[in-house]
Write a protein that holds these residues in place. Structure first.
Motif, short mmCIF file in Angstrom:
data_model
loop_
_atom_site.label_atom_id
_atom_site.label_comp_id
_atom_site.label_asym_id
_atom_site.label_seq_id
_atom_site.Cartn_x
_atom_site.Cartn_y
_atom_site.Cartn_z
N LYS A 208 10.69 5.63 -2.15
CA LYS A 208 10.27 6.83 -2.87
C LYS A 208 11.48 7.72 -3.06
O LYS A 208 12.30 7.88 -2.16
CB LYS A 208 9.22 7.61 -2.07
N ASN B 250 0.86 -1.18 0.00
CA ASN B 250 0.00 0.00 0.00
C ASN B 250 0.90 1.24 0.00
O ASN B 250 2.02 1.18 0.51
CB ASN B 250 -0.93 0.00 1.22
N LEU B 251 0.40 2.31 -0.58
CA LEU B 251 1.19 3.54 -0.69
C LEU B 251 1.80 3.99 0.64
O LEU B 251 2.95 4.40 0.69
CB LEU B 251 0.34 4.69 -1.25
N ASP B 252 1.03 3.90 1.72
CA ASP B 252 1.52 4.40 3.00
C ASP B 252 2.62 3.53 3.62
O ASP B 252 3.24 3.92 4.60
CB ASP B 252 0.36 4.59 3.99
N GLU B 253 2.90 2.37 3.04
CA GLU B 253 3.98 1.51 3.53
C GLU B 253 5.34 1.89 2.95
O GLU B 253 6.37 1.46 3.46
CB GLU B 253 3.70 0.05 3.17
N CYS C 43 0.57 2.38 -9.87
CA CYS C 43 -0.28 2.64 -8.71
C CYS C 43 -1.73 2.68 -9.13
O CYS C 43 -2.07 3.26 -10.16
CB CYS C 43 0.10 3.97 -8.06
N GLU D 271 8.21 4.54 2.10
CA GLU D 271 8.69 5.82 2.62
C GLU D 271 9.87 6.35 1.81
O GLU D 271 10.65 5.58 1.25
CB GLU D 271 9.15 5.64 4.07
N GLU E 253 -4.67 3.37 -3.68
CA GLU E 253 -3.66 3.28 -2.62
C GLU E 253 -2.78 2.04 -2.75
O GLU E 253 -1.98 1.77 -1.87
CB GLU E 253 -4.35 3.29 -1.25
N GLN E 254 -2.95 1.30 -3.84
CA GLN E 254 -2.19 0.06 -4.02
C GLN E 254 -1.05 0.25 -5.03
O GLN E 254 -1.21 0.94 -6.03
CB GLN E 254 -3.11 -1.06 -4.49
#
Length: 121
Positions: A31, A8-11, A112, A13, A115-116
């Motif tokens: 990132k 997921n995007l929030d994982e 992407c 950094e 959010e995946q």
């Protein structure tokens, strides 16, 4: 190529690696300036893992022999200038390379959806 869900995007950094095995490939996700990238967790010099390598200015430096690579393109920036993380004098760089010519780091296409994050391996 196989498109595989990676995270997921929030994982993912900026400045840190998320280590995954996707379809048998060892992949590092991170990132760079907000852009997600995926590279093989294998230095092209001797095949050693890059996961503990230092990330700086969009590049990763191999913790073993100092080779560095652009994380977005895989391009080689510097080739074998250290031994186990200790910088070595210029005259030793060819010795450390063990006759291997500079090579690019393998990269993977990232897609992407919401959010995946998916990686093509």
């Amino acid at each position: 190529m196989e498109r595989i869900f990676a995270a997921n995007l929030d994982e993912i950094e900026e400045g840190a690696f998320l280590n995954k095995t996707l379809g048998g490939a060892k992949v590092l996700l991170t990132k760079v300036n907000g852009q997600i990238c995926a590279v093989e967790n294998r230095c092209p010099h001797l095949g050693l893992p890059l996961g503990k390598g230092k990330i700086c200015d969009g590049a990763v430096t191999c913790p073993f022999h100092g080779s560095s690579f652009n994380l977005l393109t895989g391009d080689n920036i510097d080739w074998t200038n250290a031994f186990i993380g200790v910088p070595m004098p210029g005259w030793t760089h060819k010795l450390i390379a063990l006759g291997k010519a500079p090579k690019a780091l393998n990269t993977f296409k990232v897609e992407c959806e919401g959010e995946q994050v998916f990686v093509n391996v």
